[in-house]
Design an enzyme around this catalytic site. Structure first.
Site, short mmCIF file in Angstrom:
data_model
loop_
_atom_site.label_atom_id
_atom_site.label_comp_id
_atom_site.label_asym_id
_atom_site.label_seq_id
_atom_site.Cartn_x
_atom_site.Cartn_y
_atom_site.Cartn_z
N PHE A 1 35.78 39.57 48.18
CA PHE A 1 37.19 39.86 48.40
C PHE A 1 37.34 41.11 49.27
CE2 PHE A 1 37.10 37.41 44.52
CZ PHE A 1 38.28 36.67 44.53
N THR B 1 32.05 35.39 45.01
CA THR B 1 33.12 35.43 46.02
C THR B 1 33.32 36.87 46.48
OG1 THR B 1 34.24 33.50 45.11
CG2 THR B 1 35.55 34.95 46.51
#
Length: 277
Positions: free
Chosen positions: A174, A172
């Site tokens: 960010f 992921t």
């Protein structure tokens, strides 16, 4: 300065892990929604916000691209978190005692092979860290959670199995958001410039707007569209490019973009994370 960094989710969420990794000296502040995390920075409860924007398996995070331009915050850094999924249970429980695993539906789908192999049923929870908290509170030795090791640490659970995800590259991305922009050149892996724009209502406007990046040798690593204002004709584009606005080729490309767009807004100029490569 509060020395706090806001994130969406419960303590132990992967966003919390991102905060710990990127800013280990700051206190992580859990917030109910992305909007609450943004507001925490805007009203002075936190200095920074950590927001997920995309996942290598599931694509962009819903709603986040439409929130960023109106947030009033600036991107100052990107951070990548490798999503390792762990089977967490009450202390002393053995793997063969587990009948059901609870987690967010996305994580349940990422551990299909492990759960099938061990005959573990799936139960959908609101989120990963919340599922770990529920396992701790319910006290059922046959119930486990799929979550981060950090969640296990926070809620007093044992790790029965580590890194049980089906695919080994789930990551992921960010973005760290700040009230203040920082366009200084920093880092060892180049700079990223993120901006949004709307094209003018002329034929082939998007093609022409993108032409400046191609002719000036600017690498565009992301281009996504989304609707604005509830209209099917008002489309905004979100883009990441490699380079700094002061680089001669980037400057020329942005000047050409201006000519074919109704407006464009830079959301951040920040160092590329080495893990993006």
């Amino acid at each position: 300065m509060t020395n706090r960094i806001a994130f969406q989710g419960e303590p132990g969420a992967y966003s919390h892990q991102a905060c710990r990794q990127a800013r280990p000296d700051m206190e992580a502040l859990p917030c109910r929604t992305f909007e609450d995390a943004i507001d925490a920075v805007k009203n002075g409860e936190a200095d920074l916000a950590m927001l997920p924007v995309e996942n290598s398996t599931y694509g962009r995070v819903a709603d986040i691209h439409s929130l960023l331009p109106e947030s009033g915050l600036n991107i100052i850094e990107e951070h990548f978190v490798r999503v390792h999924i762990n089977l967490l249970a009450l202390p002393g429980v053995k793997l063969d005692q587990i009948d059901t695993a609870m987690s967010h539906t996305v994580l349940l789908g990422q551990c299909h092979e492990f759960l099938r192999e061990h005959g573990i049923h799936r139960r959908v929870g609101a989120d990963t860290a919340g599922s770990a908290r529920q396992v701790s509170e319910i006290g059922d030795p046959t119930l486990a959670a799929l979550a981060s090791e950090l969640a296990g640490e926070i809620y007093g659970l044992d790790v029965l199995a580590r890194h049980i995800e089906d695919h080994g590259n789930n990551t992921t991305r960010f973005l760290l958001m700040s009230p203040e922009a920082d366009h200084s050149r920093r880092g060892d892996d180049g700079m990223i410039t993120t901006f949004v724009f709307e094209v003018r209502n002329i034929p082939a406007a998007l093609y022409k707007a993108m032409g400046g990046f191609a002719t000036n040798g600017v690498n565009m690593t992301k281009l996504e569209s989304y609707m604005v204002g509830g209209s099917f004709t008002a489309t905004q584009f979100y883009a990441d490019i490699e380079g700094h606005p002061d680089d001669p080729n980037v400057k020329l490309a942005l000047e050409e973009l201006d000519y074919f767009t109704a407006n464009h807004k830079i959301l951040g100029v920040y160092p590329a994370d080495a893990r993006r490569h």
